[in-house]
Scaffold this motif. Sequence first.
Motif, PDB file in Angstrom:
ATOM      1  N   GLU A 254     -25.333 -17.773  31.964  1.00 51.39           N
ATOM      2  CA  GLU A 254     -24.519 -16.976  32.885  1.00 51.39           C
ATOM      3  C   GLU A 254     -23.161 -17.648  32.972  1.00 51.39           C
ATOM      4  O   GLU A 254     -23.003 -18.792  32.506  1.00 51.39           O
TER       5      GLU A 254
ATOM      6  N   THR B 186     -20.954 -18.015  35.875  1.00 45.24           N
ATOM      7  CA  THR B 186     -20.380 -18.495  37.135  1.00 45.24           C
ATOM      8  C   THR B 186     -20.314 -20.028  37.213  1.00 45.24           C
ATOM      9  O   THR B 186     -19.327 -20.587  37.696  1.00 45.24           O
TER      10      THR B 186
ATOM     11  N   ARG C 196     -30.116 -15.857  27.084  1.00 40.94           N
ATOM     12  CA  ARG C 196     -31.323 -16.200  27.854  1.00 40.94           C
ATOM     13  C   ARG C 196     -32.530 -15.968  26.962  1.00 40.94           C
ATOM     14  O   ARG C 196     -32.642 -14.901  26.341  1.00 40.94           O
TER      15      ARG C 196
ATOM     16  N   GLU D  76     -35.485 -14.666  26.713  1.00 39.09           N
ATOM     17  CA  GLU D  76     -36.362 -13.729  27.419  1.00 39.09           C
ATOM     18  C   GLU D  76     -37.184 -12.973  26.401  1.00 39.09           C
ATOM     19  O   GLU D  76     -36.881 -12.976  25.211  1.00 39.09           O
TER      20      GLU D  76
ATOM     21  N   TYR E  53     -32.016  -8.654  26.661  1.00 35.67           N
ATOM     22  CA  TYR E  53     -31.848  -9.238  25.336  1.00 35.67           C
ATOM     23  C   TYR E  53     -31.690 -10.749  25.430  1.00 35.67           C
ATOM     24  O   TYR E  53     -31.541 -11.292  26.527  1.00 35.67           O
TER      25      TYR E  53
ATOM     26  N   ASP F   4     -14.698 -12.886  40.078  1.00 34.14           N
ATOM     27  CA  ASP F   4     -15.002 -13.798  41.175  1.00 34.14           C
ATOM     28  C   ASP F   4     -13.771 -13.991  42.053  1.00 34.14           C
ATOM     29  O   ASP F   4     -12.648 -14.006  41.546  1.00 34.14           O
TER      30      ASP F   4
ATOM     31  N   ARG G  45     -32.261 -12.097  44.278  1.00 41.42           N
ATOM     32  CA  ARG G  45     -31.564 -12.590  43.095  1.00 41.42           C
ATOM     33  C   ARG G  45     -32.241 -13.823  42.502  1.00 41.42           C
ATOM     34  O   ARG G  45     -33.003 -14.508  43.161  1.00 41.42           O
TER      35      ARG G  45
ATOM     36  N   TYR H 192     -27.773 -20.468  43.638  1.00 38.10           N
ATOM     37  CA  TYR H 192     -26.506 -20.824  44.290  1.00 38.10           C
ATOM     38  C   TYR H 192     -26.017 -19.816  45.327  1.00 38.10           C
ATOM     39  O   TYR H 192     -25.013 -20.038  45.985  1.00 38.10           O
ATOM     40  N   TYR H 193     -26.724 -18.712  45.494  1.00 43.06           N
ATOM     41  CA  TYR H 193     -26.223 -17.708  46.442  1.00 43.06           C
ATOM     42  C   TYR H 193     -26.469 -18.072  47.901  1.00 43.06           C
ATOM     43  O   TYR H 193     -27.453 -18.719  48.242  1.00 43.06           O
TER      44      TYR H 193
ATOM     45  N   ALA I  17     -30.583  -3.404  36.740  1.00 45.60           N
ATOM     46  CA  ALA I  17     -29.298  -3.219  37.437  1.00 45.60           C
ATOM     47  C   ALA I  17     -28.161  -3.229  36.413  1.00 45.60           C
ATOM     48  O   ALA I  17     -28.241  -3.904  35.393  1.00 45.60           O
TER      49      ALA I  17
END
Length: 434
Positions: free
Chosen positions: A92, A94, A123, A125, A132, A141, A269, A273-274, A290
């Motif tokens: 990711e 961020t 990732r 997955e 993917y 941000d 989520r 870190y949120y 999403a």
Amino acid sequence: MENTGKTKAKKQVLQSPKGMHDILPQDQPLWDRVYRIARDVSEYYNFKHIETPMVERSELFERSIGEATDIVEKQMFTFKTKSRESLTLRPEGTAGIARSYIQHGLGQLGLPLKLYSAGSMFRYEQPQAGRYREFHQIECDIISVESNPIYDAQAILVFCRILEVLKIKDLRVAVNSIGCKSCRPVYRKKLQAYYKSHKRALCAHCVSRLDKNPLRLLDCKEEKCRALREDAPIMIDNLCKVCREHFKHVLEYLDELELPYMLDHYLVRGLDYYTKTVFEIFTGEETVNALGGGGRYDYLIEMLGGKITPAVGWAMGVERVIEHIKTQGINIGIRAKKKIFIIYIGELAKKKALGLIEELRKNNIDVDESLGRESLNAQLRIADKSGAPLALIFGQKEAFEESIIIRDLATGIQETVPLEKMAASVKKKLKNKG
Ligand code: HAM
């Protein structure tokens, strides 16, 4: 049976790595358009472009995303360099942006600092529709001095505006607050106690994360866990005064902007870190994949060694947006540039055609060609296929006489013009054709 040598070994065609895809020439105009729109809209809202490396020190993701998350536990592509350093393909964007903010003292550019970025994420997955191993995100941000709810609303606004310009209908912003350092641990304990009293009814995966990451139990897709969550305590009833006020303001601003949000008490989520606001954006009936998601991360920069610097942002899944545009047959205004086609006959004309193309370029006329093909018929076929409105035909005779034939490919009507008038005549004809 004896091998006669006649049976040829079947050639194995190499495939791209599992879950990673080529973006082919025929798809590029759509991808370009999506990036262009996202960039134009975010620039309108004063976001500045930033790019960070695709690879970071593994420690960055372990410290920021959280060691007990699926991403860090199972999904990172991690490798050791020759100097035994552990690096990871970014799962990711961020964490890298926060690292870059601290490393370069980007606060000097003035706060709030609004940053836009885009690129590949990785990732490990199990590949499936909309999921993917290499995928692309567009991210926005807002980094600021204070944890002001106006930024949460502004971040969500930009995301919605991009999707609207992309003509994606029936948007639904699912929002929740997951509290802060002071109220979340209290809620976490309550939630843990609730689930522990129903441990037998949980799926094996939820049992395994009950101690380390109980909030994730709320978004388990298993039927029996979904049924249990109906009576689970919800974060919103357990927010401290600061978080409650913050969330109330976010919702007021979303109302003011008339953005299509709905409360989702189970949205937690997958990144640690949120804090406070979290959100995901869906279209139509979709509830699993999403189009993107994000939230507030007030402690991330501090956690990575910077000063206390709250921030909020989101990332859009480009593949998911592109797939939606394709399956819905949405026309987002991709117009292929009309090019004219230059055709030569003979070696002298071929050589001179090189210079003619440069002259046309100086006059802002887009040219297509097939100078590597000798045959006139082949060139004409390619010209027809290209959809060019005009062809410039340059033969031996024209090369000697310093002239060129302009042929309307729709009507077949041709006109010979002197070379010095070529650019002006082409422009005039293109204008007449609209
Ligand atoms: P995320 O929810 O992990 O958030 O990813 C954002 C979006 O990327 C998802 O909603 C989805 O559209 C897309 N996505 C994620 N994983 C895959 C995958 N395996 N295949 C295809 N698409 C995928 C983040 O990554 C945060 N960094 C967002 C953020 C930015 N928060 C604050 N700022």
